[in-house]
Design an enzyme around this catalytic site. Structure first.
Site, PDB file in Angstrom:
ATOM      1  N   ASP A 108       0.775  33.222 115.834  1.00 28.17           N
ATOM      2  CA  ASP A 108       1.859  34.175 115.632  1.00 28.17           C
ATOM      3  C   ASP A 108       3.141  33.387 115.351  1.00 28.17           C
ATOM      4  O   ASP A 108       3.226  32.189 115.634  1.00 28.17           O
ATOM      5  CB  ASP A 108       1.985  35.030 116.894  1.00 28.17           C
ATOM      6  CG  ASP A 108       3.167  35.968 116.830  1.00 28.17           C
ATOM      7  OD1 ASP A 108       3.373  36.586 115.770  1.00 28.17           O
ATOM      8  OD2 ASP A 108       3.895  36.069 117.837  1.00 28.17           O
ATOM      9  N   ASP A 126       6.989  34.959 115.389  1.00 30.95           N
ATOM     10  CA  ASP A 126       8.158  35.333 116.179  1.00 30.95           C
ATOM     11  C   ASP A 126       7.889  35.169 117.673  1.00 30.95           C
ATOM     12  O   ASP A 126       6.873  35.657 118.188  1.00 30.95           O
ATOM     13  CB  ASP A 126       8.565  36.782 115.890  1.00 30.95           C
ATOM     14  CG  ASP A 126       9.162  36.946 114.503  1.00 30.95           C
ATOM     15  OD1 ASP A 126       9.927  37.888 114.293  1.00 30.95           O
ATOM     16  OD2 ASP A 126       8.863  36.106 113.618  1.00 30.95           O
ATOM     17  N   GLU A 131      13.107  36.853 117.604  1.00 28.51           N
ATOM     18  CA  GLU A 131      12.489  37.786 116.676  1.00 28.51           C
ATOM     19  C   GLU A 131      13.373  37.910 115.437  1.00 28.51           C
ATOM     20  O   GLU A 131      14.552  38.257 115.536  1.00 28.51           O
ATOM     21  CB  GLU A 131      12.324  39.162 117.335  1.00 28.51           C
ATOM     22  CG  GLU A 131      11.457  39.162 118.579  1.00 28.51           C
ATOM     23  CD  GLU A 131       9.981  39.070 118.256  1.00 28.51           C
ATOM     24  OE1 GLU A 131       9.573  39.648 117.225  1.00 28.51           O
ATOM     25  OE2 GLU A 131       9.248  38.429 119.030  1.00 28.51           O
ATOM     26  N   ARG A 188      12.065  50.250 112.587  1.00 32.82           N
ATOM     27  CA  ARG A 188      13.088  49.209 112.709  1.00 32.82           C
ATOM     28  C   ARG A 188      13.602  48.757 111.343  1.00 32.82           C
ATOM     29  O   ARG A 188      14.804  48.547 111.158  1.00 32.82           O
ATOM     30  CB  ARG A 188      12.505  48.019 113.486  1.00 32.82           C
ATOM     31  CG  ARG A 188      12.344  48.278 114.969  1.00 32.82           C
ATOM     32  CD  ARG A 188      11.629  47.120 115.660  1.00 32.82           C
ATOM     33  NE  ARG A 188      10.214  47.074 115.311  1.00 32.82           N
ATOM     34  CZ  ARG A 188       9.408  46.053 115.576  1.00 32.82           C
ATOM     35  NH1 ARG A 188       9.879  44.969 116.160  1.00 32.82           N
ATOM     36  NH2 ARG A 188       8.126  46.101 115.246  1.00 32.82           N
ATOM     37  N   ASP A 211       1.752  36.166 121.528  1.00 33.04           N
ATOM     38  CA  ASP A 211       2.473  36.583 122.739  1.00 33.04           C
ATOM     39  C   ASP A 211       2.577  38.085 122.931  1.00 33.04           C
ATOM     40  O   ASP A 211       2.929  38.544 124.015  1.00 33.04           O
ATOM     41  CB  ASP A 211       3.891  35.994 122.727  1.00 33.04           C
ATOM     42  CG  ASP A 211       4.788  36.669 121.701  1.00 33.04           C
ATOM     43  OD1 ASP A 211       4.346  36.844 120.533  1.00 33.04           O
ATOM     44  OD2 ASP A 211       5.917  37.034 122.051  1.00 33.04           O
ATOM     45  N   ASN A 268       0.563  43.060 119.544  1.00 30.93           N
ATOM     46  CA  ASN A 268       0.153  42.993 118.152  1.00 30.93           C
ATOM     47  C   ASN A 268      -0.830  41.850 117.889  1.00 30.93           C
ATOM     48  O   ASN A 268      -1.505  41.827 116.865  1.00 30.93           O
ATOM     49  CB  ASN A 268       1.398  42.816 117.275  1.00 30.93           C
ATOM     50  CG  ASN A 268       1.137  43.101 115.818  1.00 30.93           C
ATOM     51  OD1 ASN A 268       0.350  43.977 115.483  1.00 30.93           O
ATOM     52  ND2 ASN A 268       1.802  42.367 114.932  1.00 30.93           N
TER      53      ASN A 268
END
Length: 405
Positions: free
Chosen positions: A184, A186, A193, A229, A340, A343
């Site tokens: 991953d 971010d 992020e 978002r 983390d 997702n």
């Protein structure tokens, strides 16, 4: 005697380390009709412990072997212990495991708790090595006779109680064969992020951060939350992406992790619910082999508040891992996924080894193991790569090379 049992003799030499101890002992044992079954050697601050397990047939004059070992010890001014027994092997399915312990700091109580759980499971610690003393202390135990699933569950509970990280993996070539790392981006490869950094430019950070946090905990559908978002960014000048990209900070140890694995011929991939406008630069900077991310739509120099094409969500990350593995020619069982947030769950569960890195509780519970220290390169230790090996590789790379090499 059962045919599956062997008569054994364990010879243990202890004393000041010096060149030639191992060769001297084996040269002496070569005069006898015995077979080497196992060898363990460790040096701690100049003191050597060498253990040699040999097997022998019925009728062998084992007393002569015993006396020869004592003469070697006397000549070398070392202590020797010799004991006999029978090697019955281990039940089917209970092979060798690696138990890796990370602590910052690592306290005796933690080691006592972990060793106690291993003993209670009926397993044995055959060897203990130190893989690193900074930025964390990492100790690896070679364990035999354990049920992997049971031991992993027991040690996960102990890790929480002792506030350390513990990983349980199969030993042997299987572990070293994990040749594709999928990570991953971010809050894993980079700090923070990206969408929140963009939201700060757009003046809508509180609204975006609230949705991001809920999505990371698994409380919201990722695709819906992403579109919500991104919509808040509509009208933001595209130059804000360049400013954010320039401010991106890699996680501590990220360069060491990628550099070391690439030297060892691992394939490296990133998969992100973030945006290609940022991840493409990371690919170029770090020499990453594969990548997948979402793309922000831009028209007339402004963000439209939409993404282009299918969203890389939870299922999309798992699909990307499988695609990368096919392209790299690596079986899924030989992949490592690191993430983390919620997702990342499907990706972590699909990989041969899923590592939750400073993750939300729901992710830590689902992953094979968790790392909760802020140093990304500690993941190298889970792969059996020591701090000394990392430093040696760096030194070799920095050394001047002959022209043409």
């Amino acid at each position: 005697m059962n045919a599956s049992e062997r008569r054994t003799l364990l010879i243990t030499l202890t004393g000041r380390d010096r060149p030639g101890v191992t060769s001297r002992l084996f040269a002496t044992l070569a005069d006898f009709p015995i077979t080497v079954v196992d060898v363990e050697q460790v040096v701690i601050r100049g003191r050597l412990v060498l253990g040699v397990l040999v097997s022998y047939a019925r009728g062998t004059d084992i007393g002569r072997v015993w006396n020869a070992a004592e003469r070697v010890a006397a000549d070398l001014d070392m202590e020797v212990e010799v004991s006999t027994g029978r090697d019955k092997g281990f039940p089917r399915g209970r092979g060798r495991l690696h138990v890796t312990v990370l602590g910052a700091p690592l306290k005796p109580a933690a080691m006592a708790g972990i060793a106690g759980r291993i003993a209670a499971s009926g397993a044995n610690i055959d060897r203990i090595d130190r893989l690193a003393h900074y930025p964390v202390t990492c100790i690896e135990m070679h364990v035999s006779g354990a049920d992997p699933d049971r031991l992993r569950a027991e040690l996960a509970q102990e890790a929480v109680e002792q506030r350390v990280d513990v990983a349980v993996q199969h030993g042997g070539l299987f572990r070293r064969a994990k040749r594709l790392i999928v990570m991953d981006v971010d809050s894993t490869l980079i700090q923070g992020e990206v969408i929140e950094l963009l939201a700060e430019h757009a003046g809508c950070l509180p609204e975006v951060a609230k949705v991001t946090e809920a999505a990371m905990r698994g409380e919201l559908d990722f695709e819906g939350s992403l579109r919500e978002r991104v919509a808040l960014l509509a009208g933001l000048d595209a130059s804000a992406i360049d400013e954010v990209r320039d401010k991106i900070q890699l996680a501590a140890g990220a360069r060491t992790l990628v550099r070391t694995l690439k030297r060892l011929d691992y394939e490296f991939a990133i998969v992100s619910g973030g945006f290609t406008q940022v991840t493409d630069a990371l690919v170029d900077d770090l020499g990453i082999d594969y990548s997948a991310a979402n793309t922000l739509e831009i028209e007339n120099g402004k963000l439209t508040g939409r993404v282009v094409g299918p969203v890389i969500d939870r299922a999309g990350k798992a699909a990307a891992l499988e695609r990368f593995a096919r392209e790299a020619g690596v079986p899924i069982a030989q992949t490592v996924a690191i993430g983390d947030g919620a997702n990342d769950l499907d990706m972590l569960q699909a990989a041969g080894l899923g590592i939750a890195y400073n993750a939300k509780p729901v992710v830590r519970r689902a992953a094979d193991t968790a790392v909760n220290v802020p140093y990304l390169d500690t993941i190298l230790f889970l792969l059996g790569i020591s701090r000394e090996e990392v430093e040696a590789a760096d030194a070799a790379d920095d050394a001047p090379h002959p022209e043409g090499h």
